[in-house]
Write a protein that holds these residues in place. Structure first.
Motif, short mmCIF file in Angstrom:
data_model
loop_
_atom_site.label_atom_id
_atom_site.label_comp_id
_atom_site.label_asym_id
_atom_site.label_seq_id
_atom_site.Cartn_x
_atom_site.Cartn_y
_atom_site.Cartn_z
N PHE A 135 -7.29 0.00 -13.07
CA PHE A 135 -6.21 0.20 -12.66
C PHE A 135 -4.92 0.53 -13.53
CE2 PHE A 135 -3.53 -0.31 -8.59
CZ PHE A 135 -2.81 1.00 -8.55
N THR A 146 -6.88 -3.66 -5.36
CA THR A 146 -6.93 -4.29 -6.59
C THR A 146 -6.55 -5.72 -6.54
OG1 THR A 146 -6.83 -2.41 -8.01
CG2 THR A 146 -6.28 -4.54 -9.12
N MET A 147 -5.40 -6.17 -5.98
CA MET A 147 -4.79 -7.47 -6.25
C MET A 147 -5.39 -8.38 -5.03
SD MET A 147 -3.53 -7.48 -9.00
CE MET A 147 -2.96 -9.10 -9.10
N ARG A 171 8.09 -9.75 -8.08
CA ARG A 171 7.78 -9.99 -6.94
C ARG A 171 6.21 -9.47 -6.92
NH1 ARG A 171 8.67 -5.19 -7.78
NH2 ARG A 171 7.49 -3.64 -6.82
N ARG A 172 5.51 -9.72 -5.82
CA ARG A 172 4.16 -9.38 -5.33
C ARG A 172 4.33 -9.25 -3.81
NH1 ARG A 172 -0.43 -11.91 -7.62
NH2 ARG A 172 -1.49 -11.73 -5.63
N ALA A 220 9.70 0.75 -12.81
CA ALA A 220 9.09 1.55 -13.95
C ALA A 220 10.32 2.24 -14.53
CB ALA A 220 8.22 2.43 -13.61
N GLN A 266 1.38 -1.86 -12.07
CA GLN A 266 2.33 -2.98 -12.06
C GLN A 266 3.12 -3.22 -10.77
OE1 GLN A 266 4.92 -2.79 -15.48
NE2 GLN A 266 6.50 -4.02 -14.37
N PHE A 267 3.49 -2.04 -10.06
CA PHE A 267 3.95 -2.05 -8.84
C PHE A 267 3.12 -2.79 -7.81
CE2 PHE A 267 5.04 0.00 -4.86
CZ PHE A 267 6.31 -0.51 -4.82
N TYR A 268 1.75 -2.58 -7.93
CA TYR A 268 0.68 -3.34 -7.12
C TYR A 268 0.56 -4.67 -7.43
CZ TYR A 268 -0.26 0.96 -4.44
OH TYR A 268 -0.23 2.26 -3.42
N GLY A 269 1.30 -5.37 -8.48
CA GLY A 269 1.02 -6.55 -8.84
C GLY A 269 0.12 -6.79 -9.88
N VAL A 270 -0.54 -5.66 -10.58
CA VAL A 270 -1.44 -5.99 -11.48
C VAL A 270 -0.52 -6.42 -12.75
CG1 VAL A 270 -2.91 -4.91 -13.15
CG2 VAL A 270 -3.09 -4.20 -10.85
N PRO A 271 -0.95 -7.56 -13.44
CA PRO A 271 -0.13 -8.12 -14.77
C PRO A 271 -0.27 -7.22 -15.83
CG PRO A 271 -1.85 -9.47 -14.31
CD PRO A 271 -2.10 -8.41 -13.19
N MET A 277 -8.29 1.12 -5.62
CA MET A 277 -7.45 0.57 -6.70
C MET A 277 -6.34 -0.09 -5.61
SD MET A 277 -6.92 3.28 -9.48
CE MET A 277 -8.23 3.91 -10.29
N LEU A 294 10.24 0.88 -8.10
CA LEU A 294 8.95 0.53 -8.42
C LEU A 294 9.14 -0.46 -9.74
CD1 LEU A 294 6.39 2.11 -7.99
CD2 LEU A 294 6.96 3.40 -9.66
N LEU A 299 -8.60 -4.97 -12.67
CA LEU A 299 -7.28 -5.09 -13.15
C LEU A 299 -7.27 -3.88 -14.38
CD1 LEU A 299 -6.80 -8.53 -13.49
CD2 LEU A 299 -6.03 -7.01 -11.58
N ASP A 312 1.88 2.16 -14.49
CA ASP A 312 3.33 1.82 -13.99
C ASP A 312 3.15 1.50 -12.50
OD1 ASP A 312 4.98 2.25 -16.11
OD2 ASP A 312 5.26 4.32 -15.48
N VAL A 313 1.96 2.22 -11.85
CA VAL A 313 2.00 2.13 -10.44
C VAL A 313 1.10 0.64 -10.33
CG1 VAL A 313 0.51 3.03 -8.41
CG2 VAL A 313 1.80 4.55 -9.95
#
Lengths: 292, 316
Positions: A156, B117-118, B87-88, B69, A165-170, B114, B67, A153, A162-163
């Motif tokens: 990334f 990651t989630m 959302r996720r 952003a 966050q888009f991938y779900g990283v808080p 990366m 995005l 986490l 920004d990216v």
């Protein structure tokens, strides 16, 4: 003769403290440098000085008060940078200096305070007591565990917030947690290294590590190791040479930096070599929020 | 086939499906400034949309709005029927290469990972299957041999593929790409476009931004022309028209048909200077022989496009 200093309890405590603080600053420094916040160590240690004074006046435990103050300052810096067109270097410059000035203002109202905070300004690793040692160990353990568990986490979120966050990283949580860890690190480190020497302890080890590797994981491990080695060597040498321990640690680190830089320059010119790690021009740009 | 195997189960869009991306009356920008104004856009599952427009027209801002952003000042942004911040989902993003911090110490492998990651966020390392998935993806994109290299030590095309791989390892159903073909050679550009078409055929919804009208935009099924707001939205043969391009780019751009494809002749000055007539939009390829050197083998010349603009085509 070489083991002589270890006969003294204060020296053993100092070496343990230096070892923990060196590693802690080295690890934390990786994220600090890569986030372009090189002067945060310098700035936040000043800001926390203000917090230390305020918590002394309000009779709050120093570690709690100062960490809270540092945490709020770090959050304020993050918020200022994120919500406004202000660079992190400028935000660090404004917020931390204001906080430092507040501490100075309060102290100047009563001369009797001055002596109590001198240790924080210059660091006194040889005077580390058991309570401080425990505080350092606790912060070091928390930082190590958080960065180990949430490694992906933080990587990334640092590389591309920004990216991420888009991938779900808080990312907001990551930033808040980072601010808290940062404040804790600076509070315990400034007891050992002093306000004025902290910048070098969080910047030099990661930069040296960056010169040696292109991998984030290796950089984090190397920087922690370099931090430990420089701190221990600095304290040990200061015993024999009779130099201020903080200054000794920083001078050792700076010497190592020059040596590694020279080596990486020579290596890059070696016939047939492919330069893998960063050259100096590729290193993360430091923010220029000098305060003193 | 270059797309991830787990995408094979996805089918072509269901006409009753809900939009993947829905923007209603969106005004967005950064730090209070407005870049996009009153944008309505619906992207359905399986769509392949190209965002076209000059620099500063809001292409990247539109992507960044999806995005989450960009600063949305008015309107509603929904991705998979949910507000953008809450959302996720399975979406991938390939940023513009210029926005990457190339000094950051990450190897190709670290950057690609990366994207996972989630999948197992609070675990310090990746599982074996995830590493294999990443290597498989790097293999498909021809960058597996570079896995241990620093991202800076690659060519532009290889760098583009690293971030494409990062997006694809998350098995996205929605893929957003910001200028995926800028700064890469012709061969890489064609490879990337083929890959994206393959992914789209497998059911991935794709939105990309581009500057390249002839090489990229006209090959997409749907083009959205932007200039602060949406000027036109539809298939290339309807959108690539002189009066629309004039509104989007503020320049006369002659449109021709070449071997069944709509194309823009990007040497407008040549035409205008030669003819001394810059008032008339040059939408057709005239018979005059002295104009022939500009485009050879012109098969068909379209009629002048009707004067009315089709603002905001509803094509869902």
């Amino acid at each position: 003769m070489l083991l002589e200093p270890f006969e003294f309890g204060f020296f053993v405590r100092a070496i343990i403290a230096a070892c923990l603080v060196g590693g802690l600053c080295g690890l934390m420094g990786v994220y600090i440098v890569l986030r372009g916040m090189s002067y945060i160590g310098h700035g936040l240690s000043h800001a926390i000085f203000g917090g230390a004074v305020v918590s002394w006046i309000m009779s709050i435990n120093f570690f709690v008060g100062a960490t809270l103050w540092g945490f709020l300052s770090a959050l304020l810096i993050a918020w200022t940078t994120r919500k406004n067109p202000i660079g992190s270097d400028a935000a660090i410059g404004i917020i931390t200096t204001a906080s430092f000035a507040l501490g100075i203002a309060i102290i100047s109202r009563s001369q009797s305070f001055t002596r109590d905070f001198e240790a924080s300004l210059w660091g006194s690793v040889l005077g580390v007591d058991n309570e401080e040692l425990i505080a350092i160990a606790v912060v070091a353990a928390i930082v190590a565990i958080v960065f180990f568990v949430a490694y992906k986490l933080f990587l990334f979120a640092t590389f591309d917030p920004d990216v991420a966050q888009f991938y779900g990283v808080p990312t907001a949580w990551v930033d808040t947690l980072f601010s808290l860890l940062l404040a804790g690190t600076i509070v315990v480190s400034m007891q050992v290294l002093g306000v004025t020497m902290i910048a070098a302890a969080v910047v030099i080890p990661p930069i040296v590590a960056r010169l040696l590797t292109d991998s984030f994981r290796k950089m984090a491990l190397l920087s922690t190791g370099i931090g430990v080695i420089c701190a221990v060597a600095g304290i040990y040498i200061s015993y024999f040479v009779d130099v201020s321990s903080g200054a000794s640690v920083v001078l050792i680190s700076a010497t190592l930096f020059v040596a590694v830089l020279a080596w990486s320059k020579i290596r890059s010119r070696w016939p047939g070599s492919t330069q893998s790690a960063a050259s100096l021009s590729q290193l993360p740009r430091e923010s220029g929020g000098a305060i003193d | 086939m270059l797309h991830p195997p787990e995408l094979a189960h996805l089918h072509r869009p269901d006409p009753n499906a809900r939009p993947v991306v829905e923007l209603q009356g969106v005004t967005a920008g950064y730090n209070g400034s407005r870049v996009l104004q009153d944008v309505d856009l619906r992207v359905m599952p399986g769509d392949f949309v190209g965002l076209l427009g000059p620099s500063g027209s809001g292409k990247t801002t539109l992507l960044r709005t999806v995005l989450g952003a960009a600063q949305v000042q008015a309107g509603d942004v929904r991705v998979y029927d949910k507000p953008v911040r809450s959302r996720r989902n399975r979406a991938g993003y390939v940023p513009q290469l210029e926005t990457i911090d190339w000094n950051f110490p990450v190897t190709v492998e670290e950057a690609v990972m990366m994207g996972r990651t989630m999948s197992n966020a609070l675990f310090p390392w990746f599982r074996k299957q995830e590493r294999e998935l990443a290597y498989d993806m790097m293999e498909r994109l021809g960058i597996a041999s570079l896995a241990k290299r620093h991202i800076r030590q690659l060519s532009g095309g290889q760098q583009q593929r690293v971030f494409l791989a990062r997006a694809l390892v998350s098995s996205p159903e929605l893929l957003l790409l910001d200028e995926p073909t800028s700064g890469v050679d012709v061969k890489t550009r064609d490879d990337v476009m083929h890959l994206l078409h393959d992914l789209n055929h497998a059911g991935v919804t794709i939105i990309l931004t581009t500057h390249e009208i002839n090489a990229v935009a006209v090959h997409l099924p749907r083009i959205v022309c932007l200039n602060g707001s949406i000027v036109a939205d539809g298939p290339p043969h309807r959108v690539i028209a002189p009066h629309i391009l004039r509104e989007v780019y503020g320049a006369e751009m002659p449109v021709i048909q070449y071997q069944g494809m709509t194309m823009v002749a990007e040497s407008a000055h040549f035409w205008i200077d030669r003819n001394g007539d810059d008032a008339e939009p040059l939408a057709t390829v005239p018979d005059d022989s002295h104009r022939q050197p500009v485009i050879s083998h012109v098969h068909t010349a379209p009629d002048n496009v009707p004067a009315h603009h089709h603002h905001q085509d509803e094509n869902d």
